[in-house]
Design a protein around this motif. Structure first.
Motif, PDB file in Angstrom:
ATOM      1  N   PHE A  34       0.833  -1.202   0.000  1.00 14.44           N
ATOM      2  CA  PHE A  34       0.000   0.000   0.000  1.00 14.44           C
ATOM      3  C   PHE A  34       0.870   1.255   0.000  1.00 14.44           C
ATOM      4  O   PHE A  34       0.618   2.191  -0.756  1.00 14.44           O
ATOM      5  N   ILE A  35       1.886   1.259   0.838  1.00 14.90           N
ATOM      6  CA  ILE A  35       2.783   2.422   0.911  1.00 14.90           C
ATOM      7  C   ILE A  35       3.523   2.606  -0.415  1.00 14.90           C
ATOM      8  O   ILE A  35       3.603   3.724  -0.943  1.00 14.90           O
ATOM      9  N   LEU A  36       4.036   1.524  -0.968  1.00 14.74           N
ATOM     10  CA  LEU A  36       4.780   1.597  -2.227  1.00 14.74           C
ATOM     11  C   LEU A  36       3.901   2.096  -3.371  1.00 14.74           C
ATOM     12  O   LEU A  36       4.301   2.984  -4.138  1.00 14.74           O
ATOM     13  N   VAL A  37       2.689   1.562  -3.496  1.00 10.58           N
ATOM     14  CA  VAL A  37       1.789   1.984  -4.572  1.00 10.58           C
ATOM     15  C   VAL A  37       1.402   3.447  -4.397  1.00 10.58           C
ATOM     16  O   VAL A  37       1.342   4.200  -5.374  1.00 10.58           O
ATOM     17  N   THR A  38       1.177   3.874  -3.158  1.00 14.05           N
ATOM     18  CA  THR A  38       0.841   5.280  -2.904  1.00 14.05           C
ATOM     19  C   THR A  38       1.986   6.194  -3.314  1.00 14.05           C
ATOM     20  O   THR A  38       1.766   7.218  -3.978  1.00 14.05           O
ATOM     21  N   VAL A  39       3.202   5.829  -2.949  1.00  9.65           N
ATOM     22  CA  VAL A  39       4.368   6.653  -3.299  1.00  9.65           C
ATOM     23  C   VAL A  39       4.569   6.690  -4.810  1.00  9.65           C
ATOM     24  O   VAL A  39       4.812   7.753  -5.393  1.00  9.65           O
ATOM     25  N   VAL A  40       4.449   5.547  -5.464  1.00  4.23           N
ATOM     26  CA  VAL A  40       4.622   5.495  -6.924  1.00  4.23           C
ATOM     27  C   VAL A  40       3.536   6.307  -7.622  1.00  4.23           C
ATOM     28  O   VAL A  40       3.818   7.053  -8.566  1.00  4.23           O
ATOM     29  N   LEU A  41       2.303   6.206  -7.141  1.00  5.03           N
ATOM     30  CA  LEU A  41       1.211   6.970  -7.745  1.00  5.03           C
ATOM     31  C   LEU A  41       1.433   8.473  -7.568  1.00  5.03           C
ATOM     32  O   LEU A  41       1.199   9.250  -8.494  1.00  5.03           O
ATOM     33  N   ARG A  42       1.902   8.871  -6.399  1.00  6.45           N
ATOM     34  CA  ARG A  42       2.205  10.297  -6.166  1.00  6.45           C
ATOM     35  C   ARG A  42       3.344  10.760  -7.082  1.00  6.45           C
ATOM     36  O   ARG A  42       3.293  11.856  -7.633  1.00  6.45           O
ATOM     37  N   ALA A  43       4.368   9.925  -7.224  1.00  6.63           N
ATOM     38  CA  ALA A  43       5.499  10.291  -8.082  1.00  6.63           C
ATOM     39  C   ALA A  43       5.052  10.399  -9.541  1.00  6.63           C
ATOM     40  O   ALA A  43       5.457  11.328 -10.256  1.00  6.63           O
ATOM     41  N   THR A  45       2.073  11.107 -10.576  1.00  9.82           N
ATOM     42  CA  THR A  45       1.236  12.294 -10.682  1.00  9.82           C
ATOM     43  C   THR A  45       2.091  13.542 -10.831  1.00  9.82           C
ATOM     44  O   THR A  45       1.819  14.402 -11.669  1.00  9.82           O
ATOM     45  N   SER A  46       3.142  13.632 -10.024  1.00 12.27           N
ATOM     46  CA  SER A  46       4.044  14.793 -10.120  1.00 12.27           C
ATOM     47  C   SER A  46       4.768  14.812 -11.459  1.00 12.27           C
ATOM     48  O   SER A  46       4.878  15.861 -12.102  1.00 12.27           O
ATOM     49  N   ALA A  47       5.241  13.657 -11.882  1.00 10.77           N
ATOM     50  CA  ALA A  47       5.924  13.580 -13.183  1.00 10.77           C
ATOM     51  C   ALA A  47       4.963  13.920 -14.310  1.00 10.77           C
ATOM     52  O   ALA A  47       5.343  14.584 -15.284  1.00 10.77           O
ATOM     53  N   ASP A  48       3.706  13.493 -14.178  1.00 13.99           N
ATOM     54  CA  ASP A  48       2.712  13.785 -15.205  1.00 13.99           C
ATOM     55  C   ASP A  48       2.472  15.292 -15.317  1.00 13.99           C
ATOM     56  O   ASP A  48       2.374  15.827 -16.419  1.00 13.99           O
ATOM     57  N   ARG A  49       2.396  15.963 -14.190  1.00 14.31           N
ATOM     58  CA  ARG A  49       2.194  17.418 -14.221  1.00 14.31           C
ATOM     59  C   ARG A  49       3.362  18.120 -14.897  1.00 14.31           C
ATOM     60  O   ARG A  49       3.183  19.129 -15.572  1.00 14.31           O
ATOM     61  N   LEU A  50       4.556  17.603 -14.676  1.00 14.53           N
ATOM     62  CA  LEU A  50       5.735  18.206 -15.303  1.00 14.53           C
ATOM     63  C   LEU A  50       5.820  17.885 -16.790  1.00 14.53           C
ATOM     64  O   LEU A  50       6.313  18.689 -17.587  1.00 14.53           O
ATOM     65  N   LEU A  51       5.363  16.697 -17.173  1.00 13.06           N
ATOM     66  CA  LEU A  51       5.512  16.246 -18.556  1.00 13.06           C
ATOM     67  C   LEU A  51       4.355  16.630 -19.476  1.00 13.06           C
ATOM     68  O   LEU A  51       4.469  16.467 -20.687  1.00 13.06           O
ATOM     69  N   ARG A  52       3.265  17.142 -18.928  1.00 15.50           N
ATOM     70  CA  ARG A  52       2.141  17.533 -19.780  1.00 15.50           C
ATOM     71  C   ARG A  52       2.547  18.492 -20.897  1.00 15.50           C
ATOM     72  O   ARG A  52       2.216  18.260 -22.051  1.00 15.50           O
ATOM     73  N   ILE A 110      -2.382  11.311 -15.895  1.00 17.44           N
ATOM     74  CA  ILE A 110      -2.618  10.479 -14.717  1.00 17.44           C
ATOM     75  C   ILE A 110      -3.150  11.316 -13.563  1.00 17.44           C
ATOM     76  O   ILE A 110      -3.965  10.856 -12.779  1.00 17.44           O
ATOM     77  N   SER A 111      -2.697  12.553 -13.468  1.00 18.92           N
ATOM     78  CA  SER A 111      -3.067  13.356 -12.308  1.00 18.92           C
ATOM     79  C   SER A 111      -4.562  13.615 -12.243  1.00 18.92           C
ATOM     80  O   SER A 111      -5.115  13.759 -11.163  1.00 18.92           O
ATOM     81  N   SER A 112      -5.237  13.652 -13.379  1.00 16.67           N
ATOM     82  CA  SER A 112      -6.684  13.833 -13.339  1.00 16.67           C
ATOM     83  C   SER A 112      -7.369  12.611 -12.728  1.00 16.67           C
ATOM     84  O   SER A 112      -8.434  12.722 -12.134  1.00 16.67           O
ATOM     85  N   LEU A 113      -6.744  11.451 -12.853  1.00 18.83           N
ATOM     86  CA  LEU A 113      -7.283  10.236 -12.231  1.00 18.83           C
ATOM     87  C   LEU A 113      -7.101  10.253 -10.722  1.00 18.83           C
ATOM     88  O   LEU A 113      -7.890   9.672  -9.994  1.00 18.83           O
TER      89      LEU A 113
END
Length: 179
Positions: A34-43, A45-52, A110-113
């Protein structure tokens, strides 16, 4: 995945008695997932905002390069005094629509999800459930071992045995009620 993660959790819990380790290894692994998936999803999301903007620019550049043959053909035909065929314009419209779809996809990302908390939580639970379910089912997938036991069923057997043994514990003779 579960077979790979359990030895790591066993090592992390090496300070506990072996019986206790066996009982809590799988729940600890699930919490770590759970912790790993949460961290990966947050990362992501941040990468997605930068790469849009990068994705959007790449779609625009690709569209410009893809429409170049239409431009060259149209220019050559106009200089020769001819009218370009409609298929040339159709090609340009197709390229334009593909670029617009690419822009929409890059804006969705991804961040919209994961912006809505409830949806993000459901997504995390589904991902961890799939990891545990698929990891559990892959353990005995080859069917080469007749007595193969999946990690979840082995853990459940250990917990069941531990609870049964706790229920059948008899108190020492000096603590027995008189009579």
């Amino acid at each position: 995945m579960i077979d790979d993660g359990l030895p790591i959790v066993d090592w992390l819990l090496s300070w506990l008695p072996p019986d206790t380790r066996v009982l809590i290894a799988l729940p600890v692994l699930v919490v770590l997932l759970f912790i790993l998936v949460t961290v990966v999803l947050r990362a992501l999301t941040s990468a997605d905002r930068l790469l849009r903007p990068v994705w959007s620019a790449l779609f625009t550049l690709t569209g410009l390069i893809a429409v170049l043959p239409e431009y060259l053909l149209t220019t050559v035909l106009r200089r020769m005094g001819q009218r370009p065929p409609n298929t040339v314009y159709l090609y340009g419209e197709i390229v334009e629509n593909v670029v617009q779809i690419g822009h929409r996809l890059s804006q969705a990302g991804i961040s919209s999800l994961t912006e809505e908390t409830r949806l993000r939580r459901v997504l995390i639970v589904v991902i961890v459930g799939l990891i545990v379910g698929l990891g559990n089912s892959e353990t005995c997938a080859d069917n080469s071992l007749q007595a193969c036991q999946t990690p979840v069923s082995a853990w459940w057997s250990e917990v069941s045995d531990a609870t049964r043994s706790e229920q059948t514990v008899t108190p020492p003779s000096d603590q027995l009620p008189p009579g």
